[in-house]
Design a protein around this motif. Structure first.
Motif, mmCIF file in Angstrom:
data_model
loop_
_atom_site.group_PDB
_atom_site.id
_atom_site.type_symbol
_atom_site.label_atom_id
_atom_site.label_comp_id
_atom_site.label_asym_id
_atom_site.label_seq_id
_atom_site.Cartn_x
_atom_site.Cartn_y
_atom_site.Cartn_z
ATOM 1 N N THR A 145 -5.842 -6.217 -52.518
ATOM 2 C CA THR A 145 -6.624 -7.269 -51.864
ATOM 3 C C THR A 145 -6.693 -8.509 -52.750
ATOM 4 O O THR A 145 -6.685 -9.636 -52.235
ATOM 5 N N LEU A 146 -6.729 -8.307 -54.082
ATOM 6 C CA LEU A 146 -6.675 -9.470 -54.980
ATOM 7 C C LEU A 146 -5.355 -10.217 -54.788
ATOM 8 O O LEU A 146 -5.328 -11.449 -54.649
ATOM 9 N N ALA A 147 -4.256 -9.445 -54.737
ATOM 10 C CA ALA A 147 -2.947 -10.070 -54.561
ATOM 11 C C ALA A 147 -2.877 -10.786 -53.224
ATOM 12 O O ALA A 147 -2.359 -11.904 -53.119
ATOM 13 N N PHE A 148 -3.429 -10.148 -52.196
ATOM 14 C CA PHE A 148 -3.416 -10.754 -50.867
ATOM 15 C C PHE A 148 -4.192 -12.072 -50.890
ATOM 16 O O PHE A 148 -3.742 -13.081 -50.337
ATOM 17 N N THR A 149 -5.333 -12.052 -51.551
ATOM 18 C CA THR A 149 -6.128 -13.272 -51.636
ATOM 19 C C THR A 149 -5.364 -14.371 -52.368
ATOM 20 O O THR A 149 -5.377 -15.537 -51.959
ATOM 21 N N LEU A 150 -4.689 -13.979 -53.453
ATOM 22 C CA LEU A 150 -3.951 -14.974 -54.223
ATOM 23 C C LEU A 150 -2.808 -15.568 -53.405
ATOM 24 O O LEU A 150 -2.541 -16.765 -53.463
ATOM 25 N N MET A 151 -2.147 -14.729 -52.625
ATOM 26 C CA MET A 151 -0.946 -15.194 -51.933
ATOM 27 C C MET A 151 -1.256 -15.870 -50.597
ATOM 28 O O MET A 151 -0.557 -16.776 -50.178
ATOM 29 N N TYR A 152 -2.297 -15.374 -49.901
ATOM 30 C CA TYR A 152 -2.493 -15.835 -48.529
ATOM 31 C C TYR A 152 -3.814 -16.567 -48.320
ATOM 32 O O TYR A 152 -3.973 -17.277 -47.350
ATOM 33 N N LEU A 153 -4.778 -16.304 -49.159
ATOM 34 C CA LEU A 153 -6.100 -16.890 -48.917
ATOM 35 C C LEU A 153 -6.454 -17.913 -49.989
ATOM 36 O O LEU A 153 -7.619 -18.100 -50.317
ATOM 37 N N SER A 154 -5.488 -18.518 -50.542
ATOM 38 C CA SER A 154 -5.607 -19.574 -51.562
ATOM 39 C C SER A 154 -6.508 -19.192 -52.736
ATOM 40 O O SER A 154 -7.202 -20.024 -53.288
ATOM 41 N N GLY A 155 -6.470 -17.921 -53.103
ATOM 42 C CA GLY A 155 -7.053 -17.454 -54.365
ATOM 43 C C GLY A 155 -8.456 -17.944 -54.655
ATOM 44 O O GLY A 155 -9.372 -17.745 -53.864
ATOM 45 N N TRP A 156 -8.620 -18.582 -55.825
ATOM 46 C CA TRP A 156 -9.952 -19.024 -56.265
ATOM 47 C C TRP A 156 -10.345 -20.369 -55.663
ATOM 48 O O TRP A 156 -11.434 -20.844 -55.905
ATOM 49 N N GLU A 157 -9.451 -21.006 -54.932
ATOM 50 C CA GLU A 157 -9.765 -22.303 -54.344
ATOM 51 C C GLU A 157 -10.744 -22.115 -53.197
ATOM 52 O O GLU A 157 -10.622 -21.145 -52.445
ATOM 53 N N PRO A 158 -11.673 -22.957 -52.908
ATOM 54 C CA PRO A 158 -12.028 -24.092 -53.767
ATOM 55 C C PRO A 158 -12.755 -23.630 -55.018
ATOM 56 O O PRO A 158 -13.667 -22.812 -54.946
ATOM 57 N N LEU A 159 -12.327 -24.159 -56.141
ATOM 58 C CA LEU A 159 -12.848 -23.722 -57.430
ATOM 59 C C LEU A 159 -14.323 -24.093 -57.572
ATOM 60 O O LEU A 159 -14.735 -25.204 -57.250
#
Lengths: 159, 401, 337
Positions: free
Chosen positions: C253-267
């Protein structure tokens, strides 16, 4: 030949092979001999009694026989109200009967159970193995009358 | 299909070293009180040997050793989830032997409890069908909603499961106050829930994928194998022991016997849902039509001492005098068939004229359906085995007796 | 003095903080303890039940899993005589280690990478592919019919999901012109799930298959094979085998968030300025919500059959993954990203 209901035709057919069907409420009762069992069963299948509801053994120690009773049943509308009851007596010390598994395939478990609990041997049955009793059971067949159930009685603590 | 082909499919096959034998049960998450010896070639089942008898309690023998009436609470232990329907056949057989008929009100009350039990039994079966494909929500919902019907039965009989409600000649207790409202409320609730079951389970693509087209039983096979109950009717055979008109008031009511043609596991499940609807329909009619009158046959009411008879009739609770347990069964025999939730139960009671029956033969629906474990799974994938098991609504303690 | 400050510096260094504290070991344990409770609570809510309740009742039994975990620790660990001891004992430990290692490649915030490689995405996925092998070792080492059945299922399932998992992930790499998670996040002006929804869908289903959660918990198929490869395990080893799927899922799910859900953005800038790793808070929240959604599926679905799962993998997901690659190339050519 094709006159009357199927039940009447079955009755006539049974008379033709030398049996005496008796009508009782909801049951057509036939006393058969071990030899006439298979022909009677085949006749029943031809007339619509296509499966067994029950195979049962009754132990009559006073007469020295075990009575094996087959109840054949049909799901057809004209026959479902009447069960065909075929009764056969076999000697108690050597109860042997031909297996009806080729006539009624669902005799598979019913005959196996009767062998298991009543000790009637069905010749030609492919797997007379223990069904309900434990596999190492070697006591008398439990449904025979000489197998007594041990009762413990009521235990009362207070006099 | 000729019977020899059918027989060949039923018989145990000798395995060679290619065959992988798996023993499922008796200690297994999904075996129930039985053992299935499964023979696999790769992922495909080549044979299943149902090894039953782990909960055999010698019902037939024990019934011979008790007074006829005392066997009712005993036999009810075979299928504790459906105890009215499992004993009604025995009670009918005794009534035929004793030559007594229940009064109309008692017959209506028996029908009422029979249908309540049938709904509870079907919910049990549907719940298990859910958990067999690991659908825990269906399992919990069915078992939760079953509670509604158990409480209704408790209201009527005083016991949640072991009702012992029908006795020769009538029933034990009369309809309690306010029962009709409670029953109608339960029906309204259940109708809503059945729609929800469809949404989460029956129309769920995953469930359809697991159950549709699996374990197909053709009508002529069902007839020849003597399959009973919803498993039979899902194969397109319209047979129900209630049609015989031998017990209850089914000949006075209007209801349908649901039949489905597909004969696969899904249709067996859906049919249970249909039957629940019909049972609720029957309950409604029973509650509308139930006549006033005694709940025990005149012949037996007279056995109750006059001092007790009046309050018993007024309260609608019958306390049986000791003499009732010592009824002499006339010499003879009687056959009775009744429709349980799982299918048709068969009783043959033989009497030699004493208080105890000489022989009680009972063939339970699960025992007649056990043959399907042989017949249906071969050729299916290993993972279909729980789906087939779940769709059969097989109840091991009932088969083992 | 010097010791304390160097210890603090060590703990706060990305190389330590990432794998060990957040999002690694400590967070994994916290996620493990909480998500199983959440799963049980959600299922209970759907199923008209209460769920875990009695341990810490004011919070609705929230530390139920802590109690269960303690029980696993003190329960007897039975090693049957018939097992092959080395793989039997080693495999769960190796599996758990390889489930933990990928967290070293998860960036948390801009310029906060625990382990700096330009290939963090393939490294992350590659480390996860070791786990099925350890499951096979468990199955084989257990020397039990149910276990071996489960091992074979694991092998089949691996074939079903692994290719599509990689292809869908690489389609995103093609789209962003990078194999690095951090650069992927930076490249996402629009969340990747909107750019290439096909790839997102395929990756999502494949990761559920990979973690063995419903409706694809085929390997553990309780109704046929008891607990599959984990049948013979007891005590803490069983706890490990049970945890692997969740840890894997959390990583995915972390990888999915990084790849598809723009990770930590908006910071979240204030947190980021306190300490860079805290900027990953949104990454964690998104991943956790995704995790909650996946465990919720348990209340909706049953289990697919093995051949059906294979069919879904090869007949549906594989073509879709290929399509997602072409979609990514097309998007890359017209220069969306």
């Amino acid at each position: 030949m094709n006159t009357g209901s199927r039940l009447e035709r079955l009755e006539k057919g049974l008379r033709d092979i030398g049996l005496e069907p008796v009508k009782a409420p909801g049951v057509l009762r036939v006393d058969a001999q071990p030899e006439s069992l298979v022909p009677a069963a085949r006749l029943a299948v031809e007339h619509g009694y296509d499966h067994l509801a029950s195979v049962e053994g009754i132990d009559w120690p006073s007469e020295g026989v075990i009575e094996v009773i087959y109840h054949a049943e049909s799901y057809d509308e004209d026959l479902r109200g009447t069960l065909l009851e075929i009764r056969v007596k076999v000697p108690r010390d050597e109860p042997r009967l031909p297996s009806l598994i080729e006539v009624w395939p669902n005799a598979l478990f019913l005959e196996r159970e009767t062998w298991d609990l009543m000790g009637v041997v069905f010749e030609g049955h492919p797997e007379l193995r223990r069904l309900l009793m434990p596999p190492d059971w070697d006591g008398p067949p439990p449904l025979r009358k000489d197998f007594k159930v041990k009762t413990e009685g009521v235990f009362v603590n207070v006099e | 299909m000729s019977s020899s082909v059918m027989e060949a499919r039923l018989l145990e096959k000798e395995g060679d070293e290619e065959v992988y034998e798996v023993f499922i049960g008796p200690q297994h998450p999904a075996s129930g009180h039985m053992r299935l010896i499964v023979r696999l070639e790769g992922d495909v089942i080549v044979g299943v040997d149902p090894d039953i008898g782990w909960v055999h309690r010698t019902m037939e023998k024990l019934a011979e050793s008790k007074e006829a009436l005392k066997a009712i609470p005993l036999l009810e232990r075979m299928t504790i989830i459906d105890s009215q329907n499992v004993t009604i056949g025995y009670v009918r057989a005794l009534e035929k032997l004793l030559g007594v008929e229940p009064p109309p009100r008692a017959r209506y009350l028996r029908t009422l409890l029979s249908e309540i039990n049938r709904i509870a039994s079907h919910l049990y079966g549907m719940g298990l069908a859910g958990i067999f494909v690991n659908h825990s929500t269906m399992f919990m919902w069915c078992f939760g909603d079953r509670e509604v019907w158990i409480q209704l039965a408790e209201e009527l009989t005083g016991a949640r499961l072991t009702h012992s409600y029908s006795v020769p000649g009538g029933v034990r207790r009369d309809l309690p106050q306010g029962f009709k409202e409670k029953a109608l409320k339960a029906i309204r609730y259940m109708e809503k829930r059945l729609d929800e079951y469809h949404r989460i389970f029956f129309d769920n693509p995953q469930v359809r994928a697991r159950y549709e087209g699996v374990g197909v039983l053709k009508p002529h096979e069902a007839r020849r194998l003597g399959v009973v109950g919803p498993n039979l009717r899902a194969s397109g055979v319209r047979y129900d022991a209630r049609l015989l008109g031998d017990y209850g008031v089914y000949d006075e009511l209007e209801f349908e016997i649901p039949v489905r043609e597909e004969g696969d596991a899904m249709s067996r499940l859906l049919l249970r849902g249909d039957e629940i609807r019909q049972s609720m329909n029957i309950i409604r009619q029973v509650l509308d039509k139930i006549p006033e009158g005694p709940i025990l046959a005149e012949k037996y009411l007279r056995l109750i001492p006059p001092k007790l008879r009046e309050p018993a009739l007024k309260e609608g609770r019958i306390k049986f005098p000791g003499i009732f347990a010592n009824l002499k069964l006339p010499k003879g025999e009687a056959v009775a068939r009744a429709e349980m939730g799982h299918g048709e139960i068969f009783y043959h009671v033989t009497s030699d004229g004493s208080k105890k029956p000489y022989r009680v033969r009972v063939v339970t629906p699960s025992f007649r359906n056990v043959i399907l474990f042989r017949y249906l799974p071969p050729g299916h994938r290993f993972m279909d085995l729980p789906a087939i098991y779940g769709s059969l609504d097989y109840f091991p303690p009932e088969a083992d007796r | 003095m010097g010791l304390v400050s160097s210890l603090v510096r060590l703990v706060l260094s990305p190389q330590f903080f990432g794998p060990i504290v957040f999002p690694g070991l400590v967070t994994v344990l916290a996620v493990l303890l909480s998500i199983i409770w959440v799963e049980r609570k959600i299922a209970a809510r759907v199923q008209m039940r209460v769920g875990p309740l009695y341990i810490l009742r004011p919070l609705g039994g929230a530390i139920q899993m802590l109690a269960d975990g303690l029980r696993f620790f003190f329960q007897e660990f039975i090693v049957p005589e018939t097992v092959d001891r080395v793989p039997f004992l080693l495999a769960p430990v190796v599996a758990m280690s390889f489930a933990m290692l990928p967290f070293a490649f998860v960036p948390l915030a801009p310029n906060f990478k625990p382990y700096t490689v330009p290939y963090s995405m393939p490294a992350f996925l590659g480390l996860n592919t070791v786990i099925p092998l350890t499951v096979l070792a468990m199955a084989w080492g257990s020397n039990n019919k149910f276990s071996i059945q489960g091992g074979i299922r694991e092998a089949y399932m691996t074939i079903a999901y692994e290719a599509v998992l990689f292809i869908s992930a690489y389609s995103m790499a093609l789209l962003y012109h990078t194999l690095d998670f951090a650069e992927m996040v930076e490249a996402q002006k629009v969340p990747g799930i909107l750019l290439n929804p096909i790839s997102a869908l395929v990756f999502f289903i494949a990761m559920i298959m990979s973690a063995g959660k419903l409706p694809f918990d085929i390997v553990e198929g309780e109704q046929e094979i008891v607990a599959g490869p984990f049948t013979e395990y007891s005590g803490i080893a069983f706890g490990l085998t049970m945890g692997i799927g969740y840890v894997q899922l959390y990583g995915f799910t972390l990888a999915f968030t990084l790849m598809y859900l723009s990770g930590w953005e908006p910071l979240v800038a204030p947190l980021y300025s306190i300490y860079p790793a805290l900027g990953g808070i949104l990454l964690f929240v998104k991943a956790y919500l995704l995790l909650v959604f996946i465990v919720f599926l348990r209340a909706v679905y049953g289990r697919y059959r093995l051949d059906q799962a294979l069919r879904i993998g090869w007949r549906t997901l594989f073509p879709l993954a290929i399509v997602s690659v072409f979609l990514s190339i097309a998007l890359g050519v017209i220069g969306v990203v």
